[in-house]
Design an enzyme around this catalytic site. Structure first.
Site, PDB file in Angstrom:
ATOM      1  N   CYS A  66     138.472   9.099 114.359  1.00 36.93           N
ATOM      2  CA  CYS A  66     139.308   7.948 114.678  1.00 36.93           C
ATOM      3  C   CYS A  66     140.406   8.475 115.589  1.00 36.93           C
ATOM      4  O   CYS A  66     141.144   9.379 115.211  1.00 36.93           O
ATOM      5  CB  CYS A  66     139.904   7.354 113.402  1.00 36.93           C
ATOM      6  SG  CYS A  66     141.273   6.227 113.749  1.00 36.93           S
ATOM      7  N   GLU A 125     107.550  37.763  77.649  1.00 36.91           N
ATOM      8  CA  GLU A 125     107.181  36.468  78.202  1.00 36.91           C
ATOM      9  C   GLU A 125     105.665  36.409  78.313  1.00 36.91           C
ATOM     10  O   GLU A 125     105.045  37.275  78.938  1.00 36.91           O
ATOM     11  CB  GLU A 125     107.834  36.333  79.589  1.00 36.91           C
ATOM     12  CG  GLU A 125     107.977  34.929  80.076  1.00 36.91           C
ATOM     13  CD  GLU A 125     109.200  34.191  79.504  1.00 36.91           C
ATOM     14  OE1 GLU A 125     109.909  34.752  78.637  1.00 36.91           O
ATOM     15  OE2 GLU A 125     109.418  33.047  79.925  1.00 36.91           O
ATOM     16  N   LYS A 170     119.058  32.893  89.105  1.00 36.29           N
ATOM     17  CA  LYS A 170     118.003  31.883  89.255  1.00 36.29           C
ATOM     18  C   LYS A 170     117.838  31.549  90.734  1.00 36.29           C
ATOM     19  O   LYS A 170     118.812  31.344  91.449  1.00 36.29           O
ATOM     20  CB  LYS A 170     118.380  30.621  88.481  1.00 36.29           C
ATOM     21  CG  LYS A 170     118.489  30.831  86.987  1.00 36.29           C
ATOM     22  CD  LYS A 170     117.208  30.493  86.258  1.00 36.29           C
ATOM     23  CE  LYS A 170     117.064  28.995  86.111  1.00 36.29           C
ATOM     24  NZ  LYS A 170     115.827  28.645  85.402  1.00 36.29           N
ATOM     25  N   CYS A 187     136.741   2.441 113.136  1.00 40.40           N
ATOM     26  CA  CYS A 187     137.379   3.071 111.978  1.00 40.40           C
ATOM     27  C   CYS A 187     137.537   2.029 110.873  1.00 40.40           C
ATOM     28  O   CYS A 187     138.053   0.944 111.119  1.00 40.40           O
ATOM     29  CB  CYS A 187     138.746   3.620 112.386  1.00 40.40           C
ATOM     30  SG  CYS A 187     139.716   4.192 110.973  1.00 40.40           S
ATOM     31  N   ARG A 198     110.061  31.077  70.877  1.00 42.89           N
ATOM     32  CA  ARG A 198     111.520  31.086  70.841  1.00 42.89           C
ATOM     33  C   ARG A 198     112.059  29.923  70.011  1.00 42.89           C
ATOM     34  O   ARG A 198     113.038  30.054  69.295  1.00 42.89           O
ATOM     35  CB  ARG A 198     112.075  30.982  72.269  1.00 42.89           C
ATOM     36  CG  ARG A 198     113.522  31.349  72.383  1.00 42.89           C
ATOM     37  CD  ARG A 198     114.043  31.124  73.786  1.00 42.89           C
ATOM     38  NE  ARG A 198     114.909  29.963  73.830  1.00 42.89           N
ATOM     39  CZ  ARG A 198     116.182  29.957  73.434  1.00 42.89           C
ATOM     40  NH1 ARG A 198     116.728  31.056  72.992  1.00 42.89           N
ATOM     41  NH2 ARG A 198     116.910  28.881  73.506  1.00 42.89           N
ATOM     42  N   GLU A 220     115.415  43.218  86.615  1.00 41.97           N
ATOM     43  CA  GLU A 220     113.983  43.021  86.399  1.00 41.97           C
ATOM     44  C   GLU A 220     113.611  41.578  86.689  1.00 41.97           C
ATOM     45  O   GLU A 220     114.486  40.733  86.897  1.00 41.97           O
ATOM     46  CB  GLU A 220     113.603  43.426  84.975  1.00 41.97           C
ATOM     47  CG  GLU A 220     114.418  42.738  83.921  1.00 41.97           C
ATOM     48  CD  GLU A 220     114.331  43.457  82.566  1.00 41.97           C
ATOM     49  OE1 GLU A 220     113.838  42.834  81.635  1.00 41.97           O
ATOM     50  OE2 GLU A 220     114.763  44.622  82.459  1.00 41.97           O
ATOM     51  N   ASP A 246     107.746  20.622  91.536  1.00 42.17           N
ATOM     52  CA  ASP A 246     107.739  20.614  90.067  1.00 42.17           C
ATOM     53  C   ASP A 246     109.124  20.298  89.534  1.00 42.17           C
ATOM     54  O   ASP A 246     109.299  19.611  88.545  1.00 42.17           O
ATOM     55  CB  ASP A 246     107.318  21.987  89.523  1.00 42.17           C
ATOM     56  CG  ASP A 246     105.860  22.282  89.813  1.00 42.17           C
ATOM     57  OD1 ASP A 246     105.155  21.356  90.259  1.00 42.17           O
ATOM     58  OD2 ASP A 246     105.449  23.434  89.597  1.00 42.17           O
ATOM     59  N   SER A 301     119.405  32.958  74.923  1.00 40.71           N
ATOM     60  CA  SER A 301     118.989  32.843  76.329  1.00 40.71           C
ATOM     61  C   SER A 301     120.082  33.449  77.205  1.00 40.71           C
ATOM     62  O   SER A 301     121.053  34.005  76.711  1.00 40.71           O
ATOM     63  CB  SER A 301     118.710  31.394  76.688  1.00 40.71           C
ATOM     64  OG  SER A 301     119.867  30.635  76.478  1.00 40.71           O
ATOM     65  N   LYS A 336     112.472  37.787  86.200  1.00 39.81           N
ATOM     66  CA  LYS A 336     112.557  36.756  85.163  1.00 39.81           C
ATOM     67  C   LYS A 336     111.233  35.999  85.223  1.00 39.81           C
ATOM     68  O   LYS A 336     111.012  35.166  86.099  1.00 39.81           O
ATOM     69  CB  LYS A 336     113.740  35.832  85.423  1.00 39.81           C
ATOM     70  CG  LYS A 336     113.962  34.840  84.310  1.00 39.81           C
ATOM     71  CD  LYS A 336     115.296  34.128  84.489  1.00 39.81           C
ATOM     72  CE  LYS A 336     115.592  33.204  83.314  1.00 39.81           C
ATOM     73  NZ  LYS A 336     114.545  32.236  83.036  1.00 39.81           N
TER      74      LYS A 336
END
Ligand code: IVH
Length: 694
Positions: free
Chosen positions: A436, A170, A328, A420, A136, A113, A34, A83, A115
Site C-alpha cells: 500500500c 522394532e 523426525k 488496500c 509397547r 541410529e 500416508d 517413547s 529410527k
C-alpha cells in the site's frame, strides 16, 4: 462445533477417505501421502469420539483396531517402555548434544541410529531363554504376543549366553516383502508399518509365520549376567547374544576422539561412522538424504547418550528419557479447510495474505491462521478459499500450508485485491510483494505505533492494541511523538479507563524516556535499521543521532559500509530513511519530548579517558594479549574510538599484530598511523579503566 457441523464434517471426511482408499487400493494411484491420509483419519476418529452416535457402521475408521487388542492377553511391562522426545531439524539434535556436553564435566559421546518405522516390541529373556514378547501397548501394559514373536526367524528363542535381559526392538517388514505380500491381499495395508503391526496382533500364529517379519534390537536392560557401561557395549552384546542390530550407527563427541578411546571401536566396527559434532551434523543430513535407498522404512534417526552412567544422571521426564531424542524427518501435518483469506497491512505497507482455516490440532497445538506470504506463494500452491489443505508447523513453530489436497468446486486461484483493504489506495507491486503506497494509511499508522510501543522496541507497558485503537479513533493519534504530547488524563471520560490504568500508561511513557539511544534508534522503524544494525552503528562509535543525520546529509554510504556487518544496500537504505522530512520531524519532536538521542560511550560511563575520540581504527593480524582480536577492538571503543573492518581514507590508525598483510600497505598508502601491540599497550596504560566499586 455444533452437532450439525460435526455431521457435515464427518460425512465430508468419510467421503474423502473413501475416495482416497479407492485410489490407493483399487487404482493403485494414490494422490495423498500416508501422512495426510493418517491426518484425515485421525480427525475423523476424533470427531467420532466427540459425537459417537454419528459414527456409521461403514465409517473408514471401522476397519482398523487400536494398538491394544482386546483379543490378546494383556501383560504389565517390567521395564518403563517410554517413547522419545522429538525434533524436526537436525540442528536441534546437535544443539541438544552440545547442551548435554556443556552441562557435563566429563566428555560425553552420542550414538546416532536409525529410527525404524515398524512396531515396537519388548522381548523378555530369562537366563538366556525367551519367555515373553510384548507389544509397547500404552507403555505400562502391552499385548502378550509371545507365540507370534516366536515365528520370527531373526528373534532367537535362546541367547548365546544365559543372561537375563529385556530387549527393546522394532519389528518390521522389508519394503520388497511388503510389496509382494500386500499385492495379494484382499484389503491391502497403507504401509509396511501397518502390515507389521497388524500381523503381530494376529490371533493365529500360523498367519504370522507366513509373513517374513524381522527385527532390529536397539536397547537392552540387563538384570543378570552382563553389566555393560555404554550403549555401544549394549549393542555389541545384543549382537553377540544372537540378536539382529542395525549396522548403520554413528558415534560422535565434542572432539571426535573421546580421549583415544575410539581407536579400538573403529577397528571392531569399520562400518560405523565416527567424528565430532560437525561430523554429526553432516551424518544426520546424509542419513536423511539416503534413507530412500534403504531396504526398510525409517521415519527418522535417534540420538542417544552413549555412557550409561550419564544416562542415569540425566534421568527421565514423565514421558521420555532425557538421554535420547528422535530426529523426525517429517513434521506432523493436519488437514483442514481454508475458510477465508484475510489481507493484512503491515507497518511498512506490505500486504500479507493470511489464511483463516478451520482450527486443527497439529503436533499438540491448534492452527487457525496461516500466513500465505504473497501472491507467488499462493500461485505456487494454486490455493483458493474452500480448498482442503495440509498444514504443518515448519521447524515446529510457524504454521505453513504444505499443499492443496482438494480444490473447491470453482477450481480458481485466489487473487490479491487491487486496493488496500484499509485505505482503498491502489496497491503497487515491488518484487514478490504487494504494497500500500499510502504512508497515512490507517493500517500502516497503527502498525508503526504498535511497533514503536512493542516489546523489543520502546516496550511501553499498558499501551496495547486496544488503547492504541481508542487513541487513534478519538484523539487523532498518528505518530509515535503524539504519544508524548497527549494528556492521558482525558482518557478518564472513556469507559474502561480507570485511574489506575491511566497512571500505569503514564508510568510506561515516562519509563520509556530512559531507553538508551540504540533502542530509540531502532524503534523509529526505518527500513533496514533494526536492532542489529542499530547496535552496530552505536558500537562502532555513532553514538548520537546528529552524527548519523550528518552522514545522511553528506550521503556517506562508505562511512557505514566499513562497519563489519553493514552492506551497501543497508547503508543506502538507512541514510535515505534518515533524510526523509517526516522522519526528521519525528526525531525532533521525540527529542523535545526527552527521549535519548545520545548514548554515552561505555567507557565514558565507567570513566575511562576518551583518548581515542574522533579516531577511526582498523585492526589486523594476531596478538599476544588480545585473542580474539575483538578484545583489542573493545579497548578502542571503550576509549571513544571507532572501529572499522577495512582501511579507507578515513582510517586514522591501524593496530597491526603478527602477520597483518594487505591492510598494512593500504594503511601506509592512506597515511594512517600504524600501531604495534606494544605501543598500543602503552597507550592503554595512559587511560586505564577505573576499578569498579561494587
Ligand atoms: S529408543 C527409552 N531407538 O520409536 C528408549 N526407539 O518414540 C526409547 N524406535 O517406541 C526408544 N527405532 O518403537 C529407540 N533405534 C531406536 C528406535 C526406536 C525405532 C521407535 C520405538 C519407540 C519410538 C520412540
Amino acid at each position: 462445533m455444533t452437532r450439525k457441523e460435526a455431521a457435515r464434517e464427518i460425512k465430508r471426511l468419510s467421503e474423502l477417505l473413501r475416495r482416497h482408499e479407492h485410489e490407493y487400493y483399487v487404482l493403485a494411484a494414490p494422490t495423498l501421502s500416508d501422512r495426510e491420509y493418517d491426518a484425515l483419519y485421525d480427525q475423523l476418529a476424533s470427531l467420532e469420539r466427540d459425537f459417537p452416535d454419528l459414527r456409521t457402521p461403514d465409517s473408514p475408521t471401522a476397519r482398523v483396531g487400536s494398538d491394544l487388542s482386546s483379543e490378546l492377553p494383556e501383560v504389565e511391562h517390567t521395564i518403563p517402555v517410554l517413547s522419545l522426545d522429538k525434533a524436526y531439524a537436525h540442528e536441534e539434535i546437535v544443539a541438544w548434544a552440545r547442551k548435554i556436553q556443556g552441562s557435563s564435566g566429563a566428555e560425553v559421546s552420542f550414538t546416532v541410529e536409525e529410527k525404524i518405522d515398524g512396531s515396537s516390541m519388548v522381548l523378555y529373556y530369562e537366563k538366556g531363554v525367551l519367555v515373553r514378547g510384548v507389544t509397547r501397548g500404552n507403555g505400562l501394559k502391552g499385548n502378550d504376543v509371545t507365540a507370534n514373536v516366536k515365528t520370527i526367524r531373526t528373534i532367537p528363542l535362546r541367547l548365546a549366553r544365559a543372561v537375563s535381559v529385556a530387549v527393546r526392538g522394532e519389528v518390521f517388514l522389508p519394503i520388497d516383502e511388503f510389496a509382494r505380500i500386500n499385492s495379494s491381499m484382499e484389503i491391502p495395508y497403507a504401509n509396511p508399518r501397518n502390515l507389521a503391526a497388524g500381523t503381530l496382533r494376529r490371533v493365529r500364529s500360523s498367519d504370522v509365520a507366513a509373513v517374513p517379519l524381522t527385527i532390529f534390537a536397539y536397547e537392552g536392560f540387563f538384570t543378570g549376567g552382563a553389566d555393560p557401561k555404554s550403549h555401544v557395549e549394549v549393542l555389541s552384546l545384543l549382537e553377540e547374544l544372537g540378536l539382529r542390530v542395525s549396522t548403520r550407527i554413528g558415534l560422535f563427541s565434542a572432539d571426535g576422539e573421546l580421549g583415544g578411546k575410539l581407536s579400538s571401536l573403529r577397528e571392531r566396527h569399520p562400518e560405523w561412522t565416527f567424528g565430532d559434532f560437525d561430523a554429526m551434523v553432516r551424518y544426520l543430513g546424509a542419513q536423511r538424504e539416503t534413507r530412500r535407498a534403504l531396504p526398510y522404512e525409517i521415519d527418522g534417526l535417534v540420538a542417544k547418550v552413549n555412557e550409561l552412567d550419564r544416562r542415569e544422571l540425566l534421568g527421565y521426564t514423565g514421558h521420555h528419557p532425557r538421554w535420547a531424542i528422535a530426529y523426525k524427518f517429517e513434521a506432523p501435518e493436519g488437514v483442514t479447510v481454508v475458510q477465508g483469506i484475510d489481507v493484512q497491512v503491515g507497518r511498512t505497507g506490505r500486504i500479507t495474505p493470511v489464511a483463516r482455516v478451520r482450527p486443527v490440532a497439529v503436533g499438540g497445538t491448534t492452527i487457525s491462521n496461516v500466513t500465505l506470504h504473497n501472491q507467488d506463494y499462493i500461485n505456487m500452491l494454486d490455493l483458493a478459499i474452500g480448498d482442503s489443505v495440509a498444514v504443518s508447523r515448519r521447524g515446529d513453530v510457524i504454521p505453513a500450508v504444505e499443499r492443496v489436497i482438494e480444490k473447491n468446486d470453482t477450481n480458481s486461484t485466489w487473487r490479491m485485491p487491487d486496493r488496500c483493504p484499509a485505505c482503498e489506495s491502489g496497491l503497487v507491486v515491488v518484487g514478490a510483494h504487494h504494497f500500500c503506497p499510502n504512508r497515512d494509511c490507517p493500517a500502516q499508522v497503527r502498525g508503526r505505533l504498535l511497533f514503536f510501543v512493542g516489546r523489543g522496541q520502546m516496550d511501553i507497558e499498558n499501551l496495547g492494541p486496544e488503547t492504541i485503537d481508542v487513541l487513534m479513533e478519538r484523539e487523532s493519534l498518528r505518530a509515535p511523538a503524539d504519544l508524548y504530547a497527549f494528556d492521558y488524563g482525558k482518557l478518564a471520560e472513556l469507559p474502561g479507563f480507570g485511574e489506575k490504568k491511566i497512571s500505569l500508561i503514564r508510568a510506561g511513557i515516562e519509563k520509556s524516556k530512559a531507553q538508551p539511544f540504540r533502542v530509540v534508534l531502532q524503534s523509529l522503524g526505518l527500513a533496514e535499521l533494526g536492532q542489529k544494525v542499530a547496535e552496530l552503528l552505536v558500537d562502532s562509535g555513532y553514538r548520537s543521532i546528529d552524527e548519523l543525520l550528518a552522514l545522511a546529509d553528506a550521503g556517506s554510504v562508505e562511512a557505514l559500509t566499513v562497519i563489519p556487518g553493514i552492506g551497501e544496500k543497508t547503508a543506502q537504505t538507512v541514510l535515505e530513511g534518515l533524510r526523509r522530512p517526516d522522519v526528521r520531524e519525528q526525531i525532533e519532536r521525540l527529542r523535545a519530548a526527552g527521549l535519548s538521542f545520545v548514548e554515552e560511550a561505555r567507557g565514558e560511563a565507567a570513566g575511562a579517558e576518551q583518548i581515542f575520540k574522533g579516531q577511526t581504527w582498523c585492526v589486523t593480524g594476531s596478538f599476544e594479549r588480545f585473542t580474539p582480536r575483538e578484545l583489542a577492538m573493545e579497548e578502542v571503543k571503550r576509549r571513544g574510538g571507532k572501529v572499522v573492518a577495512s582501511v579507507s581514507g578515513k582510517t586514522t590508525h591501524l593496530l597491526a599484530g603478527e602477520g597483518g598483510g594487505s591492510k598494512l600497505e593500504k594503511a601506509r598508502a592512506v597515511g594512517a598511523r600504524i600501531v604495534s601491540e606494544e605501543e598500543f599497550l602503552l597507550m592503554l596504560a595512559r587511560a586505564p579503566e577505573p576499578k569498579r566499586e561494587d
